[in-house]
Design an enzyme around this catalytic site. Sequence first.
Site, short mmCIF file in Angstrom:
data_model
loop_
_atom_site.label_atom_id
_atom_site.label_comp_id
_atom_site.label_asym_id
_atom_site.label_seq_id
_atom_site.Cartn_x
_atom_site.Cartn_y
_atom_site.Cartn_z
CG HIS A 13 0.98 1.74 13.08
ND1 HIS A 13 -0.80 1.68 13.17
CD2 HIS A 13 1.46 1.33 12.01
CE1 HIS A 13 -0.95 0.67 11.64
NE2 HIS A 13 -0.13 1.37 11.06
CG HIS A 65 -0.23 0.46 2.47
ND1 HIS A 65 -0.05 1.20 2.88
CD2 HIS A 65 -0.33 -1.14 3.26
CE1 HIS A 65 0.08 0.54 4.79
NE2 HIS A 65 0.47 -0.64 4.66
CG ASP A 121 1.10 -4.08 5.23
OD1 ASP A 121 2.35 -3.23 5.74
OD2 ASP A 121 0.01 -3.55 4.94
CG ASP A 168 -1.65 4.29 2.99
OD1 ASP A 168 -1.97 3.08 2.64
OD2 ASP A 168 -2.89 4.66 3.83
CD GLU A 212 -3.05 -1.53 5.55
OE1 GLU A 212 -3.49 -2.23 6.39
OE2 GLU A 212 -2.26 0.13 6.16
CD GLU A 213 -1.31 1.97 8.05
OE1 GLU A 213 -1.70 1.36 8.98
OE2 GLU A 213 0.07 1.67 7.79
CG ASP A 257 2.80 -0.25 8.37
OD1 ASP A 257 2.52 -0.60 7.10
OD2 ASP A 257 2.22 0.19 9.23
#
Length: 477
Positions: free
Chosen positions: A449, A66, A159, A68, A135-136, A105
């Site tokens: 994150h 992904h 991922d 983003d 995705e996030e 990520d």
Amino acid sequence: MVWNHFGELAARPRPSGLEEDVRTYIIAWAEDNGLKCYRDTIGNLVVKVPGRGAGETAPTGILQGHLDMVAEKNSDSDHCFETDPIALRIKGDRLLATGTTLGADNGIGVAISLSAGEGLFPDHPPLELLFTIDEETGMSGARELDARYLSGQRLINLDAEEEGILYVGCAGGVDSVVRVPLKRQPATAGDLTVEVSLRGLKGGHSGLDIHRNRGNAMRLLSRALLRLERDGAAWQLIDFNGGSKRNAIPREATARLRVRGEMASRVPGLLTHYLAELKALHADAEGDWSLGFDVETQDQSPVICDADARRLLGFIYTAPNGVLTMSSAIPGLVESSCNLGVLRTEETHAEIILCSRSSNPAALAMIPDQIAAQAHAFGLVARQQAAYPGWQPDMASDMLKITRRVFAALADQEPVVTAIHAGLECGLLKETLPDCDMISFGPTIHHAHSPDEEVSIASVGVVTKQVGALLHALCTA
């Protein structure tokens, strides 16, 4: 080659919903390399790469990641994710950002895919490089993927975040949003405005790190505020804010209060006492974090009426949070969890977002109902949004057998095969591509994150080699 592409990605803004710059980069890259690139309606990209060497006539494979990244930063950072490049730095074997999330990520997965398309591996089948968006925050890219651009029936999702582990399943998820109506009234003359802030927690991924007993800043600060009142330091609430992403464990929270002038001098001592108690709850999981206290002598903001303030704090303090159940099928795997992710206070209302996950569909349906019942007990209403399915393991999968064999040959030991307590796009992709055989793996990424996110440089090299070996095996499998 991989690091060059990652550097290009880091130089371009790509928080969820703002992937246009990085999408433009990939489209231009495809044109420069003579590759066909397709963009579907929602903004996903599919780049077609001819087979090479032994794989020229092999069945088509898909490499997926992904575009983003989670946009999280320290409170003292002035970084703007919409315009500024990520400031990269190296510390030993680790690549990190400076005060922000790194974007490994899933930037590393995207960079490996681009390198494959540029000829990094001498042998590979025809490839479809699938780059999804958003995705996030909602997985809308995978949810609304236009499958007509894809023909491959073997998919490698890049991922995952722990080298040497093969993932064959993932948790589903659903968000709950609780809205708290707020009535306000003028502040009492003579009271002081004070700001109580909790900072310095580790935070982390609300799926991968939820079992590590890390503190939730909103939950801990709500406890401190309730203790202040119980210990005689009565207050009225102006606002309470914490967290920044529903899928990141909150590292910081701040509340502004009105306190009687004669009581304000007691607050710092009480907070120091509470801090020692709160640290004992997470002594094995947290480092150096603090409760701060500042007086704002000129502030005259109106306060939230007492009943609404108590409803808000009561729900925050009692809502489901952390690990709820462990899997009985896979030892050590979290089955169900909930993350009290974001709290924002506005003039007329507060909004709380909770992120629930489970690999058990029945439990995934139950957790939002539990949240709704808890909200109802405080006279509030919860609504569900952004649900996505889990990915059910298939232990007889051909992709698993092939990948397992490749990993074992490279490492001279059997890889770990498991499911992950996080939301991979494979669950949604499987609904759109039901005949596609999927596997997921990736390099070691710590503290995803959060602004402490880091990726092992050596691990990226290992995983790149694994991808090359797997693609070689798929040429003849």
